[in-house]
Design a protein around this motif. Sequence first.
Motif, PDB file in Angstrom:
ATOM      1  N   LYS A  52       0.834  -1.204   0.000  1.00  0.00           N
ATOM      2  CA  LYS A  52       0.000   0.000   0.000  1.00  0.00           C
ATOM      3  C   LYS A  52       0.871   1.258   0.000  1.00  0.00           C
ATOM      4  O   LYS A  52       0.626   2.196  -0.754  1.00  0.00           O
ATOM      5  N   LYS A  53       1.900   1.254   0.837  1.00  0.00           N
ATOM      6  CA  LYS A  53       2.778   2.414   0.957  1.00  0.00           C
ATOM      7  C   LYS A  53       3.592   2.633  -0.326  1.00  0.00           C
ATOM      8  O   LYS A  53       3.720   3.748  -0.806  1.00  0.00           O
ATOM      9  N   GLN A  54       4.122   1.545  -0.875  1.00  0.00           N
ATOM     10  CA  GLN A  54       4.993   1.632  -2.046  1.00  0.00           C
ATOM     11  C   GLN A  54       4.232   1.909  -3.336  1.00  0.00           C
ATOM     12  O   GLN A  54       4.658   2.702  -4.158  1.00  0.00           O
ATOM     13  N   TYR A  55       3.107   1.229  -3.516  1.00  0.00           N
ATOM     14  CA  TYR A  55       2.412   1.273  -4.807  1.00  0.00           C
ATOM     15  C   TYR A  55       1.031   1.916  -4.736  1.00  0.00           C
ATOM     16  O   TYR A  55       0.359   2.036  -5.749  1.00  0.00           O
ATOM     17  N   ASN A  56       0.596   2.282  -3.533  1.00  0.00           N
ATOM     18  CA  ASN A  56      -0.723   2.861  -3.328  1.00  0.00           C
ATOM     19  C   ASN A  56      -1.818   1.907  -3.833  1.00  0.00           C
ATOM     20  O   ASN A  56      -2.802   2.324  -4.415  1.00  0.00           O
ATOM     21  N   VAL A  57      -1.583   0.614  -3.633  1.00  0.00           N
ATOM     22  CA  VAL A  57      -2.530  -0.422  -4.017  1.00  0.00           C
ATOM     23  C   VAL A  57      -2.941  -1.144  -2.740  1.00  0.00           C
ATOM     24  O   VAL A  57      -2.097  -1.598  -1.979  1.00  0.00           O
ATOM     25  N   VAL A  58      -4.241  -1.201  -2.496  1.00  0.00           N
ATOM     26  CA  VAL A  58      -4.733  -1.827  -1.270  1.00  0.00           C
ATOM     27  C   VAL A  58      -5.232  -3.242  -1.559  1.00  0.00           C
ATOM     28  O   VAL A  58      -6.014  -3.451  -2.474  1.00  0.00           O
ATOM     29  N   ASN A  83      -3.664  -2.782 -10.946  1.00  0.00           N
ATOM     30  CA  ASN A  83      -4.339  -1.828 -10.063  1.00  0.00           C
ATOM     31  C   ASN A  83      -3.614  -0.501  -9.895  1.00  0.00           C
ATOM     32  O   ASN A  83      -4.127   0.405  -9.251  1.00  0.00           O
ATOM     33  N   LYS A  84      -2.409  -0.388 -10.444  1.00  0.00           N
ATOM     34  CA  LYS A  84      -1.673   0.861 -10.329  1.00  0.00           C
ATOM     35  C   LYS A  84      -2.306   1.930 -11.191  1.00  0.00           C
ATOM     36  O   LYS A  84      -2.727   1.652 -12.305  1.00  0.00           O
TER      37      LYS A  84
END
Length: 85
Positions: A52-58, A83-84
């Motif tokens: 989540k922190k690295q790719y902003n993908v939950v 999802n990116k």
Amino acid sequence: MKSLQDEIKTLIIDALNLEDITIDDIETDAPLFGDGLGLDSIDALELGLAVKKQYNVVIDADDAKAREHFASVASLAAFISSNKA
């Protein structure tokens, strides 16, 4: 340029403090849990936060497919790619 799969391997090592493991030790298609890398549910939570922190993908832990996304580096890379933003 590092591939997304190598980035994820590095992320796994860093997020989980796997000091004795290099990215070459992590097979792209090997299971991350159980017989493969041997991660557990706590590791999954840590890894989910790091992704989540690295790719902003939950990755929703309640999602029935969460286990599939975390199955291997390859499946995690595919999930992140799709999802990116």
